[in-house]
Motif scaffolding. Sequence first.
Motif, PDB file in Angstrom:
ATOM      1  N   PRO A 236       0.721  -1.046   0.139  1.00  0.00           N
ATOM      2  CA  PRO A 236       0.067   0.042   0.083  1.00  0.00           C
ATOM      3  C   PRO A 236       0.843   1.228   0.055  1.00  0.00           C
ATOM      4  O   PRO A 236       2.054   1.247   0.658  1.00  0.00           O
ATOM      5  CB  PRO A 236      -0.793  -0.135   1.319  1.00  0.00           C
ATOM      6  CG  PRO A 236       0.030  -0.865   2.125  1.00  0.00           C
ATOM      7  CD  PRO A 236       0.835  -1.902   1.299  1.00  0.00           C
ATOM      8  N   ALA A 237       0.373   2.312  -0.571  1.00  0.00           N
ATOM      9  CA  ALA A 237       0.878   3.537  -0.620  1.00  0.00           C
ATOM     10  C   ALA A 237      -0.053   4.494   0.196  1.00  0.00           C
ATOM     11  O   ALA A 237      -1.202   4.680  -0.533  1.00  0.00           O
ATOM     12  CB  ALA A 237       1.418   3.994  -2.004  1.00  0.00           C
ATOM     13  N   ALA A 238       0.218   5.301   0.973  1.00  0.00           N
ATOM     14  CA  ALA A 238      -0.463   6.193   1.605  1.00  0.00           C
ATOM     15  C   ALA A 238      -1.074   7.346   0.708  1.00  0.00           C
ATOM     16  O   ALA A 238      -2.228   7.760   0.865  1.00  0.00           O
ATOM     17  CB  ALA A 238      -0.049   6.791   3.144  1.00  0.00           C
ATOM     18  N   GLY A 239      -0.201   7.782   0.001  1.00  0.00           N
ATOM     19  CA  GLY A 239      -0.479   8.910  -0.888  1.00  0.00           C
ATOM     20  C   GLY A 239       0.445   8.930  -2.039  1.00  0.00           C
ATOM     21  O   GLY A 239       1.505   8.832  -1.719  1.00  0.00           O
ATOM     22  N   ILE A 240       0.141   8.964  -3.552  1.00  0.00           N
ATOM     23  CA  ILE A 240       0.926   9.251  -4.496  1.00  0.00           C
ATOM     24  C   ILE A 240       1.099  10.583  -4.638  1.00  0.00           C
ATOM     25  O   ILE A 240       0.427  11.567  -5.001  1.00  0.00           O
ATOM     26  CB  ILE A 240       0.371   8.623  -5.697  1.00  0.00           C
ATOM     27  CG1 ILE A 240      -0.036   7.299  -5.454  1.00  0.00           C
ATOM     28  CG2 ILE A 240       1.383   8.610  -6.899  1.00  0.00           C
ATOM     29  CD1 ILE A 240      -0.404   6.351  -6.704  1.00  0.00           C
ATOM     30  N   ARG A 241       2.468  11.101  -4.434  1.00  0.00           N
ATOM     31  CA  ARG A 241       2.899  12.330  -4.824  1.00  0.00           C
ATOM     32  C   ARG A 241       3.504  12.571  -6.098  1.00  0.00           C
ATOM     33  O   ARG A 241       3.449  13.535  -6.746  1.00  0.00           O
ATOM     34  CB  ARG A 241       3.986  12.566  -3.630  1.00  0.00           C
ATOM     35  CG  ARG A 241       4.320  14.255  -3.745  1.00  0.00           C
ATOM     36  CD  ARG A 241       5.319  14.523  -2.485  1.00  0.00           C
ATOM     37  NE  ARG A 241       5.415  15.929  -2.396  1.00  0.00           N
ATOM     38  CZ  ARG A 241       6.148  16.547  -1.596  1.00  0.00           C
ATOM     39  NH1 ARG A 241       6.571  16.045  -0.534  1.00  0.00           N
ATOM     40  NH2 ARG A 241       6.695  17.768  -1.714  1.00  0.00           N
ATOM     41  N   SER A 242       4.199  11.531  -6.591  1.00  0.00           N
ATOM     42  CA  SER A 242       4.986  11.465  -7.938  1.00  0.00           C
ATOM     43  C   SER A 242       5.436   9.968  -8.106  1.00  0.00           C
ATOM     44  O   SER A 242       6.112   9.392  -7.129  1.00  0.00           O
ATOM     45  CB  SER A 242       6.143  12.276  -8.011  1.00  0.00           C
ATOM     46  OG  SER A 242       7.024  12.152  -9.130  1.00  0.00           O
ATOM     47  N   ASP A 243       5.258   9.546  -9.135  1.00  0.00           N
ATOM     48  CA  ASP A 243       5.472   8.150  -9.741  1.00  0.00           C
ATOM     49  C   ASP A 243       6.657   8.235 -10.662  1.00  0.00           C
ATOM     50  O   ASP A 243       7.002   7.095 -10.935  1.00  0.00           O
ATOM     51  CB  ASP A 243       4.401   7.324 -10.358  1.00  0.00           C
ATOM     52  CG  ASP A 243       4.080   7.952 -11.595  1.00  0.00           C
ATOM     53  OD1 ASP A 243       4.600   9.095 -11.929  1.00  0.00           O
ATOM     54  OD2 ASP A 243       3.106   7.458 -12.198  1.00  0.00           O
ATOM     55  N   VAL A 244       7.354   9.389 -10.736  1.00  0.00           N
ATOM     56  CA  VAL A 244       8.656   9.275 -11.563  1.00  0.00           C
ATOM     57  C   VAL A 244       9.781   8.374 -10.945  1.00  0.00           C
ATOM     58  O   VAL A 244      10.071   8.732  -9.603  1.00  0.00           O
ATOM     59  CB  VAL A 244       9.129  10.769 -11.688  1.00  0.00           C
ATOM     60  CG1 VAL A 244      10.286  10.601 -12.558  1.00  0.00           C
ATOM     61  CG2 VAL A 244       7.961  11.593 -12.398  1.00  0.00           C
ATOM     62  N   GLY A 245      10.142   7.667 -11.417  1.00  0.00           N
ATOM     63  CA  GLY A 245      11.425   6.803 -11.070  1.00  0.00           C
ATOM     64  C   GLY A 245      10.834   5.610 -10.090  1.00  0.00           C
ATOM     65  O   GLY A 245      11.542   5.032  -9.470  1.00  0.00           O
ATOM     66  N   ALA A 246       9.724   5.321  -9.697  1.00  0.00           N
ATOM     67  CA  ALA A 246       9.184   4.483  -8.802  1.00  0.00           C
ATOM     68  C   ALA A 246       9.592   2.865  -9.401  1.00  0.00           C
ATOM     69  O   ALA A 246       9.822   2.117  -8.710  1.00  0.00           O
ATOM     70  CB  ALA A 246       7.602   4.525  -8.587  1.00  0.00           C
ATOM     71  N   GLY A 247       9.386   2.996 -10.708  1.00  0.00           N
ATOM     72  CA  GLY A 247       9.743   1.526 -11.077  1.00  0.00           C
ATOM     73  C   GLY A 247      11.073   1.065 -11.154  1.00  0.00           C
ATOM     74  O   GLY A 247      11.637   0.155 -11.102  1.00  0.00           O
ATOM     75  N   ASP A 248      11.998   2.512 -11.184  1.00  0.00           N
ATOM     76  CA  ASP A 248      13.377   2.078 -11.034  1.00  0.00           C
ATOM     77  C   ASP A 248      13.790   1.649  -9.655  1.00  0.00           C
ATOM     78  O   ASP A 248      14.575   1.067  -9.265  1.00  0.00           O
ATOM     79  CB  ASP A 248      14.092   3.463 -11.704  1.00  0.00           C
ATOM     80  CG  ASP A 248      13.658   3.669 -12.968  1.00  0.00           C
ATOM     81  OD1 ASP A 248      13.359   2.978 -13.754  1.00  0.00           O
ATOM     82  OD2 ASP A 248      13.539   5.274 -13.211  1.00  0.00           O
ATOM     83  N   ALA A 249      13.035   2.587  -8.855  1.00  0.00           N
ATOM     84  CA  ALA A 249      13.257   2.033  -7.382  1.00  0.00           C
ATOM     85  C   ALA A 249      13.203   0.708  -7.007  1.00  0.00           C
ATOM     86  O   ALA A 249      13.717   0.029  -6.094  1.00  0.00           O
ATOM     87  CB  ALA A 249      12.487   3.091  -6.525  1.00  0.00           C
ATOM     88  N   SER A 250      11.863   0.267  -7.538  1.00  0.00           N
ATOM     89  CA  SER A 250      11.507  -1.410  -7.576  1.00  0.00           C
ATOM     90  C   SER A 250      12.558  -2.136  -8.046  1.00  0.00           C
ATOM     91  O   SER A 250      12.937  -3.273  -7.371  1.00  0.00           O
ATOM     92  CB  SER A 250      10.293  -1.566  -8.274  1.00  0.00           C
ATOM     93  OG  SER A 250       9.173  -1.090  -7.641  1.00  0.00           O
TER      94      SER A 250
END
Length: 316
Positions: free
Chosen positions: A240-254
Amino acid sequence: MILTVTPNPSLDRTYEVPSLGRGDVLRATGDRVDPGGKGVNVSRAVAAAGIPTTAVLPLGGAPGALLAELLGAQGVDVTAVSIAGQTRSNISLAEPDGTLTKINAPGPELAPEESALLLETVRTHDGSPAWIACCGSLPRGLRPEWYAELVARAHEAGSRIALDTSGPALLAALPNRPDVIKPNVHELATAVGRPLATLGDVVDAARELRALGAGAVLASLGADGQLLISAEGDHYGTAPAAGIRSDVGAGDASLAGFLIAGGTGPEALASALAHGAAAVQLPGSAMPTPADLRPDAVRVTRDLPLDLPLTEPAVF
């Protein structure tokens, strides 16, 4: 040590705006400049975890120099391949509800000698990386088979390969057997040439890409979680994510989280989920630190809900 290769890196400037109106004069409430590019972001997340990482990058002009400086300040070692063109700059406009509007520049065109030097730099790197993450779109001047050659050379050097790209470049690399690929659901749909509407559809598509040569498939499903199809078994997970602020780079972090945890099995999937969920709650393309992670909130199972409809069904 984890080595990353980003053939088309960027400087990413993010402006936070109250709302986005075409033709309006927008007054930003915040802004930031981050090093950009998928492999660059992987290195940033790896460095944030305290693990050595080197980013191999073609860099040119003042933007390239600034990108290297910013990465150095974040603990990322940079191996630069000098190019005649200028490193590109991208712009993102982030609204309070999480809507993100991106403008990505095409980037410079690499000359044949620059392309060859980039390949040779990766092959001769003396850091003995456990993983080489090859990430992002190919710039102008590089053939779709460029990643395929890089995968072959890296395997010859004894490194494992994580490949995060799409389209013809992904399909061309599969016969050379990258150890893990990381498509999102839309890239999977394009690769197999049909719509994907359920988790079962994604599982079938991932198995097809494994049959074509991928060692494992780590598929990002956006709000629906992530899927890992590998020789160790099939696993599905959510965080879960409490709130999405920016999804830029989230896949890279994964992907960074996956590699940090060894790059195989359910533990690596859980790490990928924790890193991705943390990243979307940060501004711009900021990468999460260990303090941002909530591993206790991650759920991973081998009981795949194959009938689960995707929140964003993928067409090709």
